[in-house]
Design a protein around this motif. Structure first.
Motif, PDB file in Angstrom:
ATOM      1  N   GLY A 166      30.819  82.755  69.723  1.00  0.00           N
ATOM      2  CA  GLY A 166      29.104  83.015  69.661  1.00  0.00           C
ATOM      3  C   GLY A 166      28.322  82.332  70.928  1.00  0.00           C
ATOM      4  O   GLY A 166      28.426  82.333  71.761  1.00  0.00           O
ATOM      5  N   TYR A 184      25.809  78.546  67.744  1.00  0.00           N
ATOM      6  CA  TYR A 184      25.605  79.277  66.975  1.00  0.00           C
ATOM      7  C   TYR A 184      26.952  80.257  66.417  1.00  0.00           C
ATOM      8  O   TYR A 184      27.042  80.893  67.363  1.00  0.00           O
ATOM      9  N   THR A 186      27.449  83.313  66.061  1.00  0.00           N
ATOM     10  CA  THR A 186      27.573  84.852  65.448  1.00  0.00           C
ATOM     11  C   THR A 186      28.220  85.792  64.832  1.00  0.00           C
ATOM     12  O   THR A 186      29.254  85.299  64.680  1.00  0.00           O
ATOM     13  N   SER A 187      27.945  86.353  63.896  1.00  0.00           N
ATOM     14  CA  SER A 187      28.764  86.978  63.236  1.00  0.00           C
ATOM     15  C   SER A 187      29.760  87.831  63.349  1.00  0.00           C
ATOM     16  O   SER A 187      30.832  88.584  63.030  1.00  0.00           O
ATOM     17  N   ALA A 190      29.403  88.113  70.806  1.00  0.00           N
ATOM     18  CA  ALA A 190      28.679  87.603  71.823  1.00  0.00           C
ATOM     19  C   ALA A 190      28.848  88.606  72.946  1.00  0.00           C
ATOM     20  O   ALA A 190      29.680  87.148  74.018  1.00  0.00           O
ATOM     21  N   GLY A 204      25.655  91.211  70.305  1.00  0.00           N
ATOM     22  CA  GLY A 204      27.181  90.423  68.972  1.00  0.00           C
ATOM     23  C   GLY A 204      28.390  91.344  68.430  1.00  0.00           C
ATOM     24  O   GLY A 204      29.104  91.523  68.371  1.00  0.00           O
ATOM     25  N   SER A 208      28.190  93.258  64.768  1.00  0.00           N
ATOM     26  CA  SER A 208      26.987  92.433  63.754  1.00  0.00           C
ATOM     27  C   SER A 208      25.838  93.029  64.558  1.00  0.00           C
ATOM     28  O   SER A 208      24.907  92.165  64.556  1.00  0.00           O
ATOM     29  N   GLN A 211      20.797  90.226  66.924  1.00  0.00           N
ATOM     30  CA  GLN A 211      20.799  89.030  66.569  1.00  0.00           C
ATOM     31  C   GLN A 211      19.966  88.229  66.997  1.00  0.00           C
ATOM     32  O   GLN A 211      20.364  87.730  67.678  1.00  0.00           O
ATOM     33  N   ILE A 213      18.292  84.231  67.153  1.00  0.00           N
ATOM     34  CA  ILE A 213      18.354  82.652  67.243  1.00  0.00           C
ATOM     35  C   ILE A 213      16.956  82.534  67.796  1.00  0.00           C
ATOM     36  O   ILE A 213      17.000  82.606  68.439  1.00  0.00           O
ATOM     37  N   PHE A 223      19.623  80.974  62.201  1.00  0.00           N
ATOM     38  CA  PHE A 223      19.275  82.040  61.842  1.00  0.00           C
ATOM     39  C   PHE A 223      17.925  82.669  61.747  1.00  0.00           C
ATOM     40  O   PHE A 223      17.065  82.464  61.624  1.00  0.00           O
ATOM     41  N   ALA A 226      17.647  90.146  62.577  1.00  0.00           N
ATOM     42  CA  ALA A 226      18.781  90.622  62.533  1.00  0.00           C
ATOM     43  C   ALA A 226      18.389  91.684  61.956  1.00  0.00           C
ATOM     44  O   ALA A 226      17.427  91.992  61.237  1.00  0.00           O
TER      45      ALA A 226
END
Length: 481
Positions: A166, A184, A186-187, A190, A204, A208, A211, A213, A223, A226
């Motif tokens: 992330g 963080y 990330t889903s 990164a 992402g 994802s 995103q 942040i 977050f 997005a």
């Protein structure tokens, strides 16, 4: 990656010989990190309508990123080549000053004062002392948990896009002892980061998208927002504060992220076909639009994108724009090469009719590597676009759907497996290894030692490359369209 404002309408272009990964502009000169075999290219942009070549230096590795400070160009030059320092005080005759072979893969570089911060793949953040450019020395490092792919330094903080790790925030106020400040998760993965004010914009990866942040409190990033395009998002290209999304039957979507808590649709263009891929160059978006071929959209006014031109190929599945040429994989009609130097009137330059169905293409140097379904990997010499010729081929066991080429290795998503092909000798590619995936391997992206496979119904498969083979490193069952 540096922060950017919205570009002004395009008035000129210069087709570099390689793959332009990044650019740094100082005064009237643009310094381009131009990928494999082309190194550093220096372009005079004093007359934007007529940019001209001034000089070049062919770095030993793939030039991924460049930072220019005080007459020196610092180039992140991939595996084995690390950080290259080039004297560009005479742009017509750039001279090698020195190098520092970082232990990983140098993807990105940011120079602040006498220190170069290098995002170095599996070896995290490397900090190199360049006080004496002729003799750079190791200063310190911070081993991030993932693969450091990009770095942005703002004040006393280094923001690292760390793939599966992330967003990592590192305190470099004491460069000899970098310390972790925050992160963080990330889903997705990164891959890139750009910091503007108190916001970090993170690219992402596969699942994802973009995103946003809030890093105003580095120890506790939050977050903010997005954007998920309507329908399946097949491809995305981010320029300045806008994200361009190829959204299938929804065509091209342009997303405004100036309010990160509420990304909004800024504009759209309903392409006539099925938007599978997009490449944005200047103020033009090139869309691979399936049975409507290549569509060229003017996005100088994002709220009102307008059609500029098209070339009706049979079934456009992918597009890569290099210089003034668009390389389009065209399903049953193989590889099509389209001259887009005049976007109002694109002209066919050449083609190579691969033996089966061309689904994906990776262009490296003067070669196009085509994933050709049941005919496997086809390697096409495109140095003469009017007369592309076959250089070699490798008959993969199933269905070559996509290809990613890194160095001398081609990674092919091949149905029930990932095939790894050595293309050191393009005329005689040989099998290096493989991995049987649980689903149907349809897409592939390789970064550092990690291989990301879009495995259709079995989601995203993450593999780690180990000599002499490939091993499963992680698995995320995320449905892919």
């Amino acid at each position: 990656m540096t922060s950017a404002t919205r570009p002004t309408p395009c008035c000129g272009a210069y087709g570099t010989p390689g793959l332009a990964y990044n650019v740094s502009v100082m005064g009237s000169l643009a310094y381009v990190a131009d990928g494999y075999s082309s190194g550093l290219q220096i372009i005079d942009v004093s007359d934007p309508a007529n940019p001209t070549w001034r000089g070049a230096y062919d770095t030993p590795g793939p030039a991924y990123d460049v930072s220019v400070v005080g007459g020196l160009a610092y180039v992140a030059d991939g595996y084995d080549s690390g950080l290259q320092i080039i004297d560009v005080s005479d742009p017509a005759n750039p001279i090698w000053r020195s190098a520092y072979d970082t232990p990983g893969q140098a993807h990105s570089v940011s120079v602040v004062g006498n220190l170069a911060y290098v995002a170095d793949g599996s070896r995290g953040l490397q900090i190199i002392d360049v006080t004496d450019p002729a003799n750079p020395t190791w200063h310190s490092a911070y081993d991030t948990p993932g693969q450091a792919y990009d770095v942005s330094v703002v004040g006393d903080l280094a923001y690292v896009a760390d793939e599966q790790g992330g967003l990592q925030i590192i305190d470099v106020s004491d460069p000899a002892n970098p310390a972790w400040r925050g992160a963080y998760a990330t889903s997705g993965q990164a891959f890139g980061v750009s910091v503007v004010g108190s916001l970090a914009y993170v690219a992402g990866g596969h699942i994802s998208g973009l995103q946003i942040i809030d890093v105003s409190k580095p120890a506790h990033p939050v977050f903010r927002g997005a954007y998920d395009a309507p329908g399946p998002a097949y491809d995305v290209s981010v320029v300045g504060g806008l994200a361009y999304v190829a959204a299938g039957r929804s065509g091209l979507r342009i997303i405004d992220v100036s309010n990160p808590a509420n990304p909004t649709l800024r504009g759209a263009y309903d392409t006539p076909g099925f938007a599978r891929a997009v490449s944005v160059v200047g103020n033009l978006a090139y869309v691979a639009d399936w049975d409507s071929g290549l569509q060229i959209i003017d996005v100088s006014n994002p709220a009102n994108p307008t059609w500029r031109g098209a070339y009706d190929t049979w079934g456009a599945t992918g597009v890569s724009v290099v210089g003034g040429l668009a390389y389009v994989t065209d399903w049953g009609d193989g590889l099509q090469i389209i001259d887009v130097s005049n976007p109002i009137n694109p002209i066919w330059r050449g083609a190579y009719d691969t033996p089966d169905e061309a689904w994906g293409v990776s262009v490296v140097g003067g070669l196009a590597y085509v994933a050709d379904h049941i005919s496997g990997l086809q390697i096409i010499d495109i140095r003469d676009p009017a007369n592309p010729t076959l250089r070699g081929a490798y008959d993969t066991p199933e269905y070559a759907n996509e290809v990613s080429v890194v160095g001398n290795v081609a990674y092919v998503a091949d149905g029930s497996s990932l095939q790894i092909i050595d293309v050191t000798d393009p005329a005689n590619p040989t099998l290096r290894g493989g991995y049987v995936t649980p689903g149907f391997a349809f897409g592939v992206s390789v970064v550092g030692r990690l291989i990301y496979v879009a495995d259709q119904e079995d989601g995203l498969l993450i593999l780690r490359l180990h000599c002499p083979g490939v091993h499963k490193d992680g698995f995320h069952a995320a449905g892919l369209p």
